[in-house]
Design an enzyme around this catalytic site. Structure first.
Site, mmCIF file in Angstrom:
data_model
loop_
_atom_site.group_PDB
_atom_site.id
_atom_site.type_symbol
_atom_site.label_atom_id
_atom_site.label_comp_id
_atom_site.label_asym_id
_atom_site.label_seq_id
_atom_site.Cartn_x
_atom_site.Cartn_y
_atom_site.Cartn_z
ATOM 1 N N HIS A 6 86.976 12.978 -60.690
ATOM 2 C CA HIS A 6 86.608 11.966 -59.706
ATOM 3 C C HIS A 6 85.100 12.025 -59.516
ATOM 4 O O HIS A 6 84.587 12.256 -58.426
ATOM 5 C CB HIS A 6 87.361 12.208 -58.383
ATOM 6 C CG HIS A 6 87.885 10.940 -57.788
ATOM 7 N ND1 HIS A 6 87.828 10.656 -56.460
ATOM 8 C CD2 HIS A 6 88.484 9.874 -58.361
ATOM 9 C CE1 HIS A 6 88.377 9.475 -56.239
ATOM 10 N NE2 HIS A 6 88.782 8.984 -57.370
ATOM 11 N N GLU A 10 92.404 15.761 -63.146
ATOM 12 C CA GLU A 10 91.717 14.465 -63.139
ATOM 13 C C GLU A 10 90.246 14.700 -62.838
ATOM 14 O O GLU A 10 89.869 15.720 -62.276
ATOM 15 C CB GLU A 10 92.279 13.590 -62.013
ATOM 16 C CG GLU A 10 93.581 12.909 -62.355
ATOM 17 C CD GLU A 10 93.357 11.559 -63.001
ATOM 18 O OE1 GLU A 10 92.203 11.239 -63.324
ATOM 19 O OE2 GLU A 10 94.354 10.844 -63.187
ATOM 20 N N SER A 34 86.162 11.237 -68.896
ATOM 21 C CA SER A 34 85.234 10.471 -68.081
ATOM 22 C C SER A 34 83.957 10.363 -68.899
ATOM 23 O O SER A 34 83.266 11.353 -69.120
ATOM 24 C CB SER A 34 84.995 11.207 -66.757
ATOM 25 O OG SER A 34 83.810 10.755 -66.147
ATOM 26 N N GLN A 41 86.278 5.494 -50.593
ATOM 27 C CA GLN A 41 87.294 5.461 -49.559
ATOM 28 C C GLN A 41 87.340 6.801 -48.859
ATOM 29 O O GLN A 41 86.949 7.807 -49.402
ATOM 30 C CB GLN A 41 88.666 5.214 -50.182
ATOM 31 C CG GLN A 41 88.638 4.139 -51.218
ATOM 32 C CD GLN A 41 89.522 4.482 -52.398
ATOM 33 O OE1 GLN A 41 90.735 4.446 -52.269
ATOM 34 N NE2 GLN A 41 88.935 4.826 -53.519
ATOM 35 N N ARG A 62 99.081 12.803 -56.319
ATOM 36 C CA ARG A 62 100.016 11.692 -56.520
ATOM 37 C C ARG A 62 100.463 11.580 -57.981
ATOM 38 O O ARG A 62 101.573 11.150 -58.262
ATOM 39 C CB ARG A 62 99.389 10.366 -56.072
ATOM 40 C CG ARG A 62 99.336 10.197 -54.570
ATOM 41 C CD ARG A 62 99.059 8.759 -54.188
ATOM 42 N NE ARG A 62 97.850 8.233 -54.794
ATOM 43 C CZ ARG A 62 96.613 8.486 -54.379
ATOM 44 N NH1 ARG A 62 96.414 9.281 -53.332
ATOM 45 N NH2 ARG A 62 95.567 7.964 -54.979
ATOM 46 N N HIS A 93 88.840 3.871 -68.225
ATOM 47 C CA HIS A 93 89.524 4.772 -67.305
ATOM 48 C C HIS A 93 91.039 4.725 -67.514
ATOM 49 O O HIS A 93 91.722 5.729 -67.454
ATOM 50 C CB HIS A 93 89.174 4.373 -65.859
ATOM 51 C CG HIS A 93 89.731 5.272 -64.822
ATOM 52 N ND1 HIS A 93 89.054 6.367 -64.339
ATOM 53 C CD2 HIS A 93 90.910 5.245 -64.172
ATOM 54 C CE1 HIS A 93 89.792 6.968 -63.440
ATOM 55 N NE2 HIS A 93 90.928 6.315 -63.304
#
Lengths: 950, 257
Positions: A286, A284, A741, A442, A307, A223
């Site tokens: 996820h 990205e 990924s 989370q 971010r 990663h």
């Protein structure tokens, strides 16, 4: 302790409850008459009745629409016909509402509250048996990863665990491979890697501390370091030393565009916008967190990429989100869903909600995206989150800290969230993943992130910090470890603010708690910076300082817990050596007569891949910031499928940004090279279609693959990278950033299911004048319809073949020289405002494109297939209508502009093939001039809209 | 003539502050983005401004209900200042989350007084979904609202999950209704999606009795320029978006005092 319940008044509708009624019905359970949802608040305090009443009336319950009660349990037990299910978050999972409620209660002047916990109680009315209830709980109400149903005597406020420091060393027996390998696996090292680690520590003459191994494992994880792409790959006998450098990065270097300001080094790629401002773009994935908890996984995916943008250069402002998902079919029978895996419909709903809730709350428009469906994604759904940012060009380069600069951690507090998320993200999922990976999930708190954005941009403009990066995968370990590569750093882990007690030094260091950023701050600025953060109610703490010894040193209450060399951390990893193979596979060709064309067209329009995504799009705020120029839904009724998004980031300027994406995993079943080439072509077609040009287009790659430890899987990755190189060069469009990924495979009944090799290409382009933008809806009856580009017999991997149950072999290829010329000419025509509507031909080919243009414009169309420029052996009407050949467009031209348009298009393949009509039908005439299709526009639109009208 | 000083209120989760400031600046105002903490700590004084704007967003995440927590904070910590601001002829506009804040703090329908309680609410859309779409609006020509002077019809985007206005019948009857959701022909409607949330009486915006405190769910600041319209590429773009007039009216009114 007090318990408060808040609920909608009996006579008023409860929209959350009504949504559940529908959800329960979708599960195949009848007989539900009503569901009501109650908000439950537990207050850890001793309050008077008057105070509780005050809190309820002033704060928790809306006086017009809601009622409340406290300390009594209403309808506490399930009785016949009325069932009560209470759902609470698991210990350690923090609902952002709890923090807000604490603040608000304190605003009321009630200070002696120790904690607040939330829960939800569902009151379900109807005829149900226990198995129905269990089904409702497991499929709709509870995700055991983060939630549980509450029993009779819940422990709402468990005692906080204590932590007492003890340093944990790990012995590495250098000569015992079996034992080393076993220890290596525990931390996520390969045998070669753990051997390198053992030899390093033996050189130091001591055993490593656990946190030192954790740090190395995270820094060396797939990663973080993309070791497959950087490995030494033997591909069909040829050795490629670092795949990334030899393909994608090489193309960017060779193209050497002066407007590329920062590529492949920072958190996002950066390009010039207008000489004053710079744009940055990052996408990205996820995937793994979303697989086990779609809402939390997707929302933290958005949070993470935002971010990245905030941590690019000296900080960019996020201005646009794009999100692309891949799922199994939403109508998949429940019994086909592997154990331990969520149903695709629930996955889609959860991911959509996560992306919308997070993105909307950040005030970033979500204006572009795609959703692909294939049942191989069922256990490994893909969630791509992308963000565009803007910053003054002077801030576009990565900063440099000096020794003595302080390390400031800002934003959310650190908890046990996402421990080992990075190693988890790099591994294969199984049905046990849901059990072992609970701490990797989370719940995001978007408002904390919004405050970070607001504050960091101000701090940047005041030049209070010299460098910034985000805490993402790998937490502090990755962020600080990477930032301090050139200097060295000392961190005091006990100075990191925690959500709750009980975390060890190691957990603090590797926690992936969300909404945190790291800054390097010169000591003379630190007071001003901390004041600025305090004024915005955002926590910021000095946790260490940069040094000049190139060592990573960690302390916990003055005990040193880590002391390793930066050089070893970043350069000590043995390079991976891998074998890759590729050979073309062969699939059965369809061998059937032409089915009814109208039925085929309706079926394709109504397929999951092509159908309208309006249900998703309307729940994203795509108008916030006021920047949208071409919206995701366009046309007469604002419901046609726009191609690329066009935004105007500086409201007073006419310069725009175009964002598009290309993805077509179906082609990789035939050849990943042409899959990748087609994805690039698609992303560029969309830019051209909305009125852009190829002058300044930058690309991002996002590879989601199966297990590349398998030579044939790695071979297909190499093929795809080679295509990225070749096509990038041919079109003159450099890659500026990327992500991968790998290991998206799932064990099921002894079989391994790998996702289709999936490459998402995201493209960003600067548009000199937004007033030249073109939407895809037909504008006026009597206008001419042109096709630009050649149609080949290329139906391999097409939606049409899929609808017939085949894959085929003739995958769409690319002739980039012709294609580039054609796109350049078409750009000139749009620049001259000759083009009234333009749509690219992609999945479903010409048939789908013309149907979409017609119903988006609420106009009819006539199409004459024999006028279409063909090449090769294509002789069937249905193949012409549904071929997915690349580099093709449909263009609407006013009759008076015919000559000028044709002149501009001289030298490229282009033909007038029909006309926009005032009739409410689409009429198609075949190669023999027979009318082969006549179908009402409304029928087409309804077929297209129906599947996802949830 | 001196500039019309306009305060754009920021709080954790506010996110339409920049474009609201842009709209006011275009209309000739001088804007300041002020954090709610600055007002509470008295670092900035409300009395220094002529117009106050509550922009859209998700203040405090809309946890406990949209606008609820900031409304609570405002009525407890800034209530007197705001009452004085209104008394002194200041103008207030609340957009989307700002509308939710103004009704939940009791500033609307007003008048604001220490014992005032919330009498109107904005609750979950009937569709149960967040709705981002463009809507047709008609202005109530009988309203004394300063912001909608000379406005008959508007086409603006909404983007909210909690926009359905609900109040008791008696309160509804006495509301100073300013904007209605309408069909394409301008007739107030309860039909989804023209009325995107099921708002009672098709109400999209209201005002206090002075005509100075105005709030609406749609976003006028998102249609200032012609090319923000969803169909500009079909129909050509107007010189100014429909929303602009609302800001222009406010600034002009202050200028002509």
């Amino acid at each position: 302790m007090h318990r408060i319940e808040v609920y909608f008044k009996e006579q008023l509708p409860d929209s959350a409850g009504q949504g559940l009624v529908k959800g329960i019905y979708d599960l195949g359970i009848d007989g539900i008459s009503d569901v009501r949802v109650m908000e439950v608040y537990w207050l850890d305090a001793e309050l008077e009745k008057q105070e509780l009443k005050f809190i309820c009336q002033r704060l928790l319950a809306d006086p017009i629409t809601q009622d409340y009660n406290f300390n009594g349990i209403i309808n506490g037990k399930s009785e016949d016909g009325l069932y009560s299910i209470e759902v609470a978050y698991n210990a350690g999972v923090i609902d952002p509402v709890e923090e807000t409620a604490m603040k608000a209660v304190q605003d009321l002047g009630i200070k002696n509250i120790r904690a607040i916990k939330t829960a939800k109680r569902y009151l379900i009315r109807g005829n149900l048996d226990k198995s129905d209830l269990d089904l409702i709980c497991s499929r709709l109400l509870v995700n055991p990863i983060i939630q549980h149903t509450v029993g009779d005597n819940p422990v709402v406020f468990p005692e906080s665990p204590r932590y007492s420091f003890s340093l944990k060393h790990v012995e590495l027996p250098e000569d015992d491979d079996a034992e080393l390998s076993c220890i290596g696996r525990r931390f996520g090292f390969s045998l070669n890697e753990i051997k390198a680690v053992a030899s390093y520590f033996s050189g130091l003459g001591r055993n490593p501390v656990d946190v030192e191994l954790e740090t190395l494992a995270q820094t060396w994880s797939e990663h973080c370091v993309h070791k497959t792409f950087k490995g030494k790959i033997n591909f069909n006998g040829t050795v490629i030393d670092n795949l990334l450098k030899n393909t994608i990065i090489k193309a960017t270097g060779d193209l050497n565009k002066p407007w590329c300001l920062s590529v492949f080094k920072d958190n996002a790629g950066v390009i010039d916008f207008d000489g004053k401002w710079a744009l940055c773009f990052k996408v990205e994935t996820h995937n793994h967190p979303s697989a086990i908890e779609p809402y939390g996984g997707a929302s933290t995916g958005v949070g993470g990429v935002v971010r990245d943008i905030l941590g690019t250069g000296l900080g960019a402002k996020p201005i646009f989100n794009t999100d692309v998902f891949c799922f199994g079919d939403p109508d998949m029978p429940y019994e086909d869903v592997p154990e331990g895996v969520l149903h695709p419909r629930r996955m889609l709903k959860g991911v959509r909600a996560g992306v919308a809730d997070y993105g909307n709350r950040l005030g970033i428009p979500t204006g572009n995206g795609a959703i692909c469906f294939d049942n191989r994604y069922t256990a490994n759904p893909l969630v791509y989150c992308g963000t565009v940012g803007i910053m003054p060009e002077e801030f576009s380069q990565m900063g440099n800290q000096k020794p003595g600069d302080l390390v400031v951690l800002a934003g959310g507090r650190t908890g046990r969230d996402g421990i080992h998320g990075v190693t988890f993200a790099s591994e294969q999922l199984s049905k046990d993943s849901t059990r072992v990976s609970f701490s990797s999930v989370q719940i995001g708190n978007p408002i904390v992130e919004k405050k970070l954005i607001d504050t960091i941009i101000q701090a940047r403009d005041r030049r209070l910090f010299t460098r910034i990066t985000d805490c993402g995968g790998g937490g502090l370990s990755s962020a600080v470890g990477e930032m301090a590569t050139e200097t060295g750093v000392k961190i005091h882990l006990d100075r990191v603010p925690l959500k709750y007690t009980g975390l060890s030094y190691s957990e603090i260091w590797i926690s992936e708690s969300q909404e945190r950023m790291i800054m390097a701050v010169p000591p003379e600025n630190v007071e001003e910076l901390l004041n600025l953060f305090a004024g915005e109610n955002t926590e910021a703490s000095v946790i260490g300082e940069f040094t000049d010894d190139k060592k990573l040193q960690l302390f916990y209450n003055d005990n040193q817990v880590c002391n390793i060399d930066m050089d070893f951390l970043h350069e000590g990893r043995p390079q991976l050596e891998l074998r890759a193979l590729w050979q073309k596979s062969s699939h059965t060709e369809p061998n059937s007569d032409q089915p009814d064309l109208a039925q085929s067209l309706l079926k394709i329009l109504g397929s999951w891949n092509i159908c309208s995504k309006e249900w998703v799009i309307r729940q994203y705020d795509h108008e916030v910031q006021g920047s949208s120029v071409l919206k995701p839904l366009v046309g007469k009724e604002n419901d046609g499928p726009g191609d690329a998004a066009v935004i105007r980031p500086i409201l007073d300027s006419n310069i725009g940004v175009i964002i598009s994406n290309g993805i077509n995993p179906k082609y990789s079943d035939i050849d990943p090279y042409w899959m990748a080439a087609s994805a690039i072509d698609e992303s560029l077609r969309q830019i051209i279609a909305v009125g852009g040009n190829l002058e300044r287009v930058a690309l991002l790659d996002n590879f989601c693959w199966g297990n590349t430890g398998k030579p044939e899987r790695l071979g297909s990755l190499v093929r795809a990278c080679q295509a990225c190189h070749d096509i990038s060069i041919a079109y003159g469009t450099p890659f500026i950033s990327g992500k991968d990924s790998l290991n998206n495979e799932f064990e099921f009944h002894g079989n391994t299911i790998a996702i289709p090799d999936t490459l998402l290409i995201s493209a960003i382009s600067v548009m000199p004048n937004i007033n030249k933008a073109v939407s895809m809806d037909f504008k006026k009856a009597g206008d001419l319809i042109y096709i630009v580009g050649t149609t080949y017999d290329e139906l391999g991997g097409s939606e049409y073949f899929k609808s017939l149950g085949y894959i085929g072999n003739d995958v769409p290829q690319l002739r980039p020289e012709q294609a580039k010329r054609l796109m350049d000419n078409l750009s000139k025509a749009t620049d001259k405002k000759l083009v009234k509507a333009c749509h690219d031909l992609s999945e479903g080919g010409l048939g789908v494109a013309i149907a979409e243009m017609a119903f988006a414009g609420n106009l009819g169309a006539t199409l004459i297939l024999k006028e279409i420029p063909l090449c090769g052996s294509i002789t069937r009407n249905d193949y012409i209508l549904f071929s997915e050949s690349n580099s093709r467009f449909l263009v609407e031209i006013s009759p008076e502009d015919e000559a000028e348009f044709e002149k501009l298009m001289k030298g490229v393949i282009c033909a007038c093939i029909g006309e926009v009509t005032a009739l409410d039908t689409l009429q198609v005439f075949g190669l023999n001039n027979d009318r082969i299709l006549s179908i009402e526009i409304d029928t087409l639109k309804e077929a297209w809209q129906k599947p996802l009208k949830w | 003539m001196s500039k019309v000083r306009t305060l754009i209120l920021r709080a954790p989760g506010t996110n339409c502050d920049m474009e609201t400031a842009f709209a006011f600046e275009k209309a000739g105002a001088e804007t300041s983005l002020i954090h709610i903490g600055e007002l509470i700590r008295r670092e900035k004084m409300l009395g220094d401004y002529r117009i106050m704007s509550f922009p859209g967003g998700f203040t405090y995440g809309d946890d406990l209900g949209a606008g609820k927590v900031i409304a609570n904070e405002i009525s407890l910590k800034l209530g007197e200042d705001i009452a004085l601001f209104i008394e002194n002829g200041g103008l207030i506009i609340g957009i989307c989350n700002g509308f939710q804040t103004l009704v939940k703090s009791g500033i609307l329908p007003g008048p604001l007084s220490p014992n005032i309680r919330q009498s109107v609410t904005l609750t979950n859309n009937d569709s149960g979904k967040f709705e981002c779409r463009w809507v047709y609006l008609a202005a109530n020509s009988k309203s004394n609202c300063i912001f909608t002077k000379d406005i008959e019809r508007l086409y603006l985007p909404v983007a909210h999950g909690e926009g359905k206005l609900v109040a008791d019948a008696q309160v509804l009857d006495n509301l100073n209704i300013v904007l209605y959701y309408t069909d394409e022909d301008g007739n107030p409607t309860m039909n989804y999606p023209d009325n995107p949330n099921g708002s009672q009486k098709s109400i999209a915006g209201i005002c206090d009795n002075t005509g100075h405190v105005f709030a609406l769910m749609p976003h006028p600041e998102r249609y200032i320029k012609g090319s923000q319209h969803p169909m500009w590429s079909r129909e050509g773009s107007k010189k100014q978006g429909d929303g602009f007039k609302i800001f222009q009216n406010a600034v002009d009114w202050v200028k002509h005092l």
